[in-house]
Design a protein around this motif. Sequence first.
Motif, PDB file in Angstrom:
ATOM      1  N   LYS B  97      42.098 -60.100 -45.973  1.00 50.03           N
ATOM      2  CA  LYS B  97      41.896 -61.308 -46.319  1.00 50.03           C
ATOM      3  C   LYS B  97      40.601 -60.597 -46.257  1.00 50.03           C
ATOM      4  CE  LYS B  97      43.478 -64.092 -43.127  1.00 50.03           C
ATOM      5  NZ  LYS B  97      44.133 -64.558 -41.623  1.00 50.03           N
ATOM      6  N   ALA B  98      39.753 -59.423 -45.337  1.00 51.53           N
ATOM      7  CA  ALA B  98      38.389 -58.983 -45.447  1.00 51.53           C
ATOM      8  C   ALA B  98      37.793 -58.398 -46.932  1.00 51.53           C
ATOM      9  CB  ALA B  98      38.724 -58.020 -44.908  1.00 51.53           C
ATOM     10  N   ARG B 101      36.895 -62.018 -48.303  1.00 48.99           N
ATOM     11  CA  ARG B 101      35.824 -62.132 -48.155  1.00 48.99           C
ATOM     12  C   ARG B 101      34.943 -61.481 -48.648  1.00 48.99           C
ATOM     13  NH1 ARG B 101      38.725 -63.285 -42.601  1.00 48.99           N
ATOM     14  NH2 ARG B 101      38.646 -65.789 -42.926  1.00 48.99           N
ATOM     15  N   PHE B 102      34.929 -59.969 -48.893  1.00 50.00           N
ATOM     16  CA  PHE B 102      34.135 -59.503 -49.217  1.00 50.00           C
ATOM     17  C   PHE B 102      33.091 -59.732 -50.646  1.00 50.00           C
ATOM     18  CE2 PHE B 102      31.101 -55.913 -50.323  1.00 50.00           C
ATOM     19  CZ  PHE B 102      32.248 -54.714 -50.924  1.00 50.00           C
ATOM     20  N   TRP B 103      34.383 -59.436 -51.379  1.00 49.93           N
ATOM     21  CA  TRP B 103      34.236 -59.991 -52.570  1.00 49.93           C
ATOM     22  C   TRP B 103      33.938 -61.202 -52.941  1.00 49.93           C
ATOM     23  CZ3 TRP B 103      33.406 -56.069 -55.638  1.00 49.93           C
ATOM     24  CH2 TRP B 103      34.017 -54.434 -55.842  1.00 49.93           C
ATOM     25  N   VAL B 105      31.875 -62.342 -50.717  1.00 55.98           N
ATOM     26  CA  VAL B 105      30.156 -62.795 -50.614  1.00 55.98           C
ATOM     27  C   VAL B 105      29.137 -61.556 -51.686  1.00 55.98           C
ATOM     28  CG1 VAL B 105      28.699 -61.435 -48.960  1.00 55.98           C
ATOM     29  CG2 VAL B 105      30.283 -62.588 -48.294  1.00 55.98           C
ATOM     30  N   TYR B 106      29.982 -60.962 -52.374  1.00 59.58           N
ATOM     31  CA  TYR B 106      29.141 -59.322 -53.357  1.00 59.58           C
ATOM     32  C   TYR B 106      29.059 -60.889 -54.355  1.00 59.58           C
ATOM     33  CZ  TYR B 106      27.873 -55.877 -56.090  1.00 59.58           C
ATOM     34  OH  TYR B 106      27.960 -54.608 -56.656  1.00 59.58           O
ATOM     35  N   ASP B 109      26.433 -63.180 -53.866  1.00 60.02           N
ATOM     36  CA  ASP B 109      25.259 -62.422 -53.924  1.00 60.02           C
ATOM     37  C   ASP B 109      24.467 -61.382 -55.424  1.00 60.02           C
ATOM     38  OD1 ASP B 109      23.878 -59.366 -51.524  1.00 60.02           O
ATOM     39  OD2 ASP B 109      23.063 -61.545 -52.335  1.00 60.02           O
ATOM     40  N   LEU B 140      33.022 -53.617 -62.191  1.00 57.27           N
ATOM     41  CA  LEU B 140      33.877 -53.606 -60.845  1.00 57.27           C
ATOM     42  C   LEU B 140      34.971 -54.531 -59.761  1.00 57.27           C
ATOM     43  CD1 LEU B 140      30.418 -53.332 -58.391  1.00 57.27           C
ATOM     44  CD2 LEU B 140      32.446 -51.571 -58.612  1.00 57.27           C
TER      45      LEU B 140
END
Lengths: 227, 235
Positions: B97-98, B101-103, B105-106, B109, B140
Motif C-alpha cells: 500500500k505504501a 501511495r508513495f508513487w 504522491v511522487y 508532485d 523510474l
Amino acid sequence: MVASYEVRLFGMWASPAVRRVEWALQLKGIEYEYIEEDLSNKSSSLLEYNPINKQVPVLVHDGKPIVESLVILEYIDETWKDKPILPVDPHERAKARFWATFVDVKCREEARKAFHMEGEEKENSIENLQVQLKALDEELEGKKFFSGDHIGYTDLVVGWMAFWLGVAEEAAGFKANHEAKFPHFARWIKDFLQEPVIKENLPPREKTVEFFCAFRQLGGCGKMNQK
Amino acid sequence: MAASGNQEVTLLGVRLSPFVIRVGIALNIKEVQYEFLEEILSAKSELLLKSNPVYKKVPVLIHDGKPICESMIIVQYIDDVWTRSGTTLMPTDPYQKAMHRFWTVYLDDKFEPSLYNLTMSQTEAAKAEAEEQTMAVLQLLEEAFVKMSNKGKPFFGGDTIGYLDIAIGSYLGWMRATEEIIGLKLLDDARIPLLCAWAENFCNNEAVRNVSPEIMKIVEYAKFLRSKYTPPPAK
C-alpha cells in the motif's frame, strides 16, 4: 552485542516532517532507533534507502524503507493497529486525508514563500496563508482537536503549524497567525502543545529559530530536504 | 462494508480532466451507478462551490449528500466503501500500500508539472527540459513496475487495476495528445517497454475505455490552452 531494532527512523532534529513520524511512533508505543542525518553530508544508508528524493524522514521496518511522511503515517497506522490515528469511518478518513494534504502541500507552500520572499510576493503569500488559516479555524469549531477529543492523524500533520510556523514567522519577520483572527486555531495550538507526546518531543525553540535564520540566509527557494 | 444501492452518487467534473477520469475509472471498476454533472470551470456551479469551498475544484464526489474532494482521496474512499470481492484497488499488505501511495504522491508532485510544461512548451529549450523531466519519471516508474507487478502481471496492482494504475493511467490521454502536438514519443517501446505494454492493457480495460475522452478532443483543448499560455518568468 548491539541490539538491532526492527524499526529505524532516519531524521533531522529541526524537521517537522520527521517529528510527526516520531509522534505517531510514540503515541503507539513503538520502539525505534533514531538516526540523526547531517543533510549537508548524507549517510550512505539514507541514500541507499531513499535514492529517489534523498530526503528525511525515512522509516525502515524489517529492512524495508518507506518515505514521505504522510505515507509513513498511514503505514504505521496499518501495521500497528493498536491506538489508531486515522478514523474508521470512510468519510471521516477522507476528510482527515483532505486536511492533511491541504496543510502539508498548500499551507506549507505559502509559508515557504512568505519565509523566503520579500515585498509584494511576501505580502501576497501572507494573505493566502491567512485565508488558509481561516479555513482551519472554521474546521475546528466545536472540536477540541481536528481528530475529535483526542489527537490523531490530522493533528499530527497540522502540528508543524503549532510550532514551526511561529518559528518561521520569527526568523523571517512576518506574522500571519494572529490569535485574535483565528481563535479556535490558537486554542488548538495550546491544547496540542500540551499533549505529553508532543510536549516531550519538540526541538528547542531558540536553536530552531537560529537554524531557520541561518537557512534563510542561504537564500534561494530550497526546501529543507524534508517531506 | 458494502454500500446499499439506494445511496445517491454524484460526480462533479469535466470530462477531459485526468483527475476526474481517475474517479470515473474507480466507480466503473466497482460498478457503482452514478450521475455525472459536467462543470463549466469559468462558471462553477453553486453545488461545486458549496461542496468544495476550500479549493473550488473538480473532481468532487457526493455520496449520500456528503462531499469528498481530491482525486486520489476519492479513489481511496471508493475503495473503502464499495468492497465487492475482486475489485479491491489497494493491496492488503501495508508495505505494498505504501508503495502505491508513495508513487502516487511522487507522480502528482513531479510528473504532472513536467507533463504540463511539456504540453505547453513553445520553445526548443522549454520542450527539451520538460521532455527530460517527464522521461525521468517514466523511467523510474518502469523500474517500479518490475518490483510492484509481482512477476509479470499486467498491472501495478497485479492481476487487476489498482490504485497506482489509476493514478498513472489517468494521464495517458494527455500523454498521447502531447505526443501529437509536440511531435515526440513518450510511450517509447524502446525506452520503456513494460510501461508501454501496461498502457495498452490499461486502456483496453472496459472500466477505463468508458471514461476515456477521444485523443483529438484533448488535442483541441490543449491547443486552446497553448494559445493562452504565458510561460512563468525565468528564475
